[in-house]
Write an enzyme that holds these catalytic residues in place. Structure first.
Site, PDB file in Angstrom:
ATOM      1  N   ARG A 194       0.818  -1.216   0.000  1.00 40.94           N
ATOM      2  CA  ARG A 194       0.000   0.000   0.000  1.00 40.94           C
ATOM      3  C   ARG A 194       0.851   1.265   0.000  1.00 40.94           C
ATOM      4  O   ARG A 194       0.355   2.355  -0.237  1.00 40.94           O
ATOM      5  CB  ARG A 194      -0.936  -0.031   1.228  1.00 40.94           C
ATOM      6  N   HIS A 226      -6.015  13.640   3.766  1.00 45.92           N
ATOM      7  CA  HIS A 226      -7.079  12.818   4.335  1.00 45.92           C
ATOM      8  C   HIS A 226      -6.945  12.904   5.840  1.00 45.92           C
ATOM      9  O   HIS A 226      -5.896  12.585   6.390  1.00 45.92           O
ATOM     10  CB  HIS A 226      -6.972  11.375   3.868  1.00 45.92           C
ATOM     11  N   LEU A 238     -10.773   6.876  -4.778  1.00 45.36           N
ATOM     12  CA  LEU A 238     -11.001   7.737  -3.610  1.00 45.36           C
ATOM     13  C   LEU A 238     -10.256   7.181  -2.384  1.00 45.36           C
ATOM     14  O   LEU A 238     -10.389   6.013  -2.069  1.00 45.36           O
ATOM     15  CB  LEU A 238     -12.507   7.781  -3.319  1.00 45.36           C
ATOM     16  N   ASP A 239      -9.506   8.006  -1.707  1.00 47.45           N
ATOM     17  CA  ASP A 239      -8.774   7.619  -0.486  1.00 47.45           C
ATOM     18  C   ASP A 239      -7.743   6.529  -0.731  1.00 47.45           C
ATOM     19  O   ASP A 239      -7.221   5.947   0.223  1.00 47.45           O
ATOM     20  CB  ASP A 239      -9.727   7.139   0.627  1.00 47.45           C
ATOM     21  N   GLU A 240      -7.471   6.218  -1.984  1.00 44.36           N
ATOM     22  CA  GLU A 240      -6.535   5.118  -2.260  1.00 44.36           C
ATOM     23  C   GLU A 240      -5.351   5.595  -3.097  1.00 44.36           C
ATOM     24  O   GLU A 240      -4.574   4.780  -3.575  1.00 44.36           O
ATOM     25  CB  GLU A 240      -7.249   3.975  -3.002  1.00 44.36           C
TER      26      GLU A 240
END
Lengths: 290, 290, 290, 290
Positions: free
Chosen positions: A216, D197, D232-234
């Site tokens: 990630r 974020h 999104l958010d990744e």
């Protein structure tokens, strides 16, 4: 003639919040000649629940434990209070479960040996034979090799419970034990078993979390110590910590840094537990750090 | 008919330690109908001194402040106790002193504006003219330009004291003020003035500490917020923090990282003070963090 | 037929900065069939000195070490360059000196045993007898008990040098050795000896730094690993770290937290050294972390 | 007569790894009279991809930009290389999008104003009117109030793109913008838009992450700056940081601590981007920190 030697007690309590609790407890302790040396309290505003940890000294010959227990039983009735009383004279008996990776075990044993961690280790259980820990001096702590297969798991867990009972262990530490406990055993150990999850929860659950973190591309990795409950990886968190990583860190580097985080997080959590600083509160914990 | 509205008070106390203090205070508060919502205590074993911070709520119409003051005066006699009582209804009046570098000033004003820092800024004093802060909206806070030279220093400091007195400021914040206070003023402000030292004390005292850190090749730099006393750079430390640096960081990089550390360390220290979490204890502080 | 097996080399260089250095070196390595896998450089603008660390692979049978050495000798003449070439095939021989407190020793040996720290420990020297480390398995590493008194210090140090020479140790690690080295020995070990100072330098030099930190009321304590030079406690700093403390931490708590900081700071510094990431630069270091 | 003034360039490159790349590039730069002042490289062993960032100086009158571009085009053909060349003489144009919470905006503008962040802010876009930022001096930066409803979203986003194009912005910073970008806009901004974020990813995605963290009882909270992509958010993470929390921290306390983390994490990420330290690499980033 009364001795000057003091006995130190730690009491933790929880009850519905209402005025007069601190007054009631501190008055009761004062009447018995106790000197409060530490006290921390927390009012959870959501649940209106009150939590307190008190350390007090009492002259050894003045009051014996049963008198204290009577007093706390009386207070418990008055305030609908749960309480737990321990003395620092008796070290808590601890059972350590370990698998192949022994860095947390080595760390806990070292802290115990030099007197940093006031525990009484009454057993080490592994699914691997004594031989793979041949470099370690267990110093008389009984070692139990309990191999495990899907078929033998029920009897292996029954044996763990038997060892717990026979040894009188009040705390089980999963020092990177790597076996998933059955739901039955998890429930039975609930609140008296600490696990180290080799990841920063709730980020990476499941297997090989450092490899997940690598994939990630996160910039910090961590570890989480939590109480075992029936919810795998979801038990109340006691302590967490992180270290910074970069793109240049390989999965092996993450595992290496992870070992350092794991051992210090687990050691802190065990210390918080045995000093009665950590108190379970539903899905969370209260941790009265110094 | 009594209102349901509560008033929140914070009391801090210190006294020689002996059994019964907590019982006495909590009993006294319970009698007045107070509900303790936070309490933290510390027994300094060296000096046998006891410190406590209690937050309690009391129905607004039930008990007025003078009743509370009478009760604490009574307790003070019983336990040889120093005490200080404040209510969260009234924001503490704060005077901010600043020089050329305004990052701490900007930060404090922002935290105040969004309601994070419950202060009442009653004045900003600078040895530079209003013009150099032309990008800043002081939002009605009186600004005082007090230029300073070695010759005018006594009268400049007299003017600072006058502004303090007239504005009723109970706390002075040296937000990178960069002027060395006279011994007289330091003594006068002792315990009610917070300074941010742009270095990790006791490492680098004196001028240009980040350049000293660069010359020494340290791997971490920090900042220190402390109470002002007559000992320059030696006042009781309230809060410190650090950031990691490397050989590749220039002195300018250190100054840049330093600004970030300074503003968060100072903001925390001011919050600890106004929430009565920081208590001076000789050359040190007790800081009851949440 | 040429083998596919690669040998990995690390070269570190320093020279006066001027255009063309990187081109010259990378061209020379490309000519010899080397593949650069890591390269880090730093231009110190103050001294106009250039530092570089290069990791490269070369087919084992294609080029032997003498060819590489000839090439670097040629480059050294062209660029007035100091250089050092090592291969990861050979683990550096390390001598560890220890006193009563063995937490750093235990930690280094554990990291070595599990393969984390690629060293070859060729000896452990202590001023205490083997008996006090009876719980530790030295796994064949020669142990030398060298008691020391003010009178025997010269011969004890002579014996240390003799063991270094005989064992071929290229690095000496003072793992909380607690003896002040003579100026002569310090000079001799300069640049190839790492000490862990149990404090955040330059804050608290001298004896019992954690007690000094306690007395001063600081909110963070730390440890410092540095190269030994003739300046006691002033050698080039390799690594530092800190932990947060509070008023409630006793000197014993500081010592406990200090142990954790010390062992991780020393382990990192040793790793930086053996991976040739740390390069001395006068009173400072360049540390090319990953 | 040639001037002594140097122009500083930053080039970032990526290409399949093979021997000779560094030699080729550094030779090419040396031929043009460039002096390399910083160079960092990374070989990703998984994808066999090579990444490099080089800072070099070149006499202003000796070589103009087109000559450099020709040389990098030539190298690009030789090594199948992607490259990007910028000069520090020209500040990157940046567009900032903000919603109700302005702490990141305030922080970025302050860093720009004092010269810490070498950007050229060419516009501020908000879905709220100028009035709610009345305390902020935008110092001539055009402000665009673009209210948004589910119905007007497509035209609002079209207007954002128009402002980007007209202003020549090369980077868009979502400074707590709080609107979910359409898939179309996300794709269009991919790699040139940074989002903060307000949580430590991948822990708490979705809405109100600090409240999620409170409910889960974690002991650390964090923030994440990442490149916007269609996920999104990744998107690839650029920077993360955390702060410690306890059971006594309310959701409001978490939001307060979160603001501090968010503003420093976003500021670092923007700096890494404009100094060309951050390079996207699929789902991850390479970040060459100093």
């Amino acid at each position: 003639m009364t001795s000057n030697v003091n006995t130190t007690y730690i009491v933790t309590i929880s009850c519905p919040n209402r005025p007069g609790i601190v007054a009631g407890i501190s008055h009761g302790l004062a009447e018995l000649g106790a000197n409060i040396t530490e006290a921390q309290q927390f009012d959870e505003t959501e649940s209106r629940q009150f939590f307190m940890r008190i350390v007090f000294e009492i002259p050894q010959d003045a009051t014996d434990r049963s008198v204290l227990e009577n007093e706390f039983s009386r207070l418990a009735r008055e305030f609908s209070m749960s309480w737990s009383l321990t003395t620092t004279n008796v070290r808590p008996k601890v059972l350590i479960l370990v698998s192949r990776f022994d860095h947390c075990l080595v760390d806990l044993l070292y802290r115990w040996r030099i007197g940093e961690l006031a525990i009484d280790p009454v057993g080490i259980i592994s699914n691997h034979p004594r031989e793979i820990y041949r470099h370690l001096d267990f110093d008389g702590i009984p070692f139990h090799h309990l191999p495990i297969t899907p078929v033998t798991k029920p009897e292996q867990e029954a044996r763990i419970i038997q060892i717990m009972d026979e040894s009188g262990a009040e705390l089980v530490v999963l020092a990177r034990y790597m076996q998933i406990l059955s739901n039955e055993l998890s429930c039975r150990l609930s609140g008296r078993c600490i696990n180290i999850h080799h990841s920063f929860l709730p980020g990476f659950k499941g297997a090989r979390p450092y490899h997940q973190a690598f994939a990630r591309g996160v910039k910090l990795i961590g570890a989480t110590a939590h109480y075992v409950t029936s919810d795998l990886d979801e038990g109340p968190i006691i302590e967490q910590d992180v270290e910074r990583i970069s793109h240049a860190d390989t999965p092996d580097d993450l595992v290496r840094k992870g070992r350092d985080i794991e051992r210090r997080v687990l050691a802190r959590a065990v210390r918080y537990h045995i000093e009665r600083r950590a108190i379970m509160n539903g899905h969370k914990t209260i941790v009265f750090t110094s």
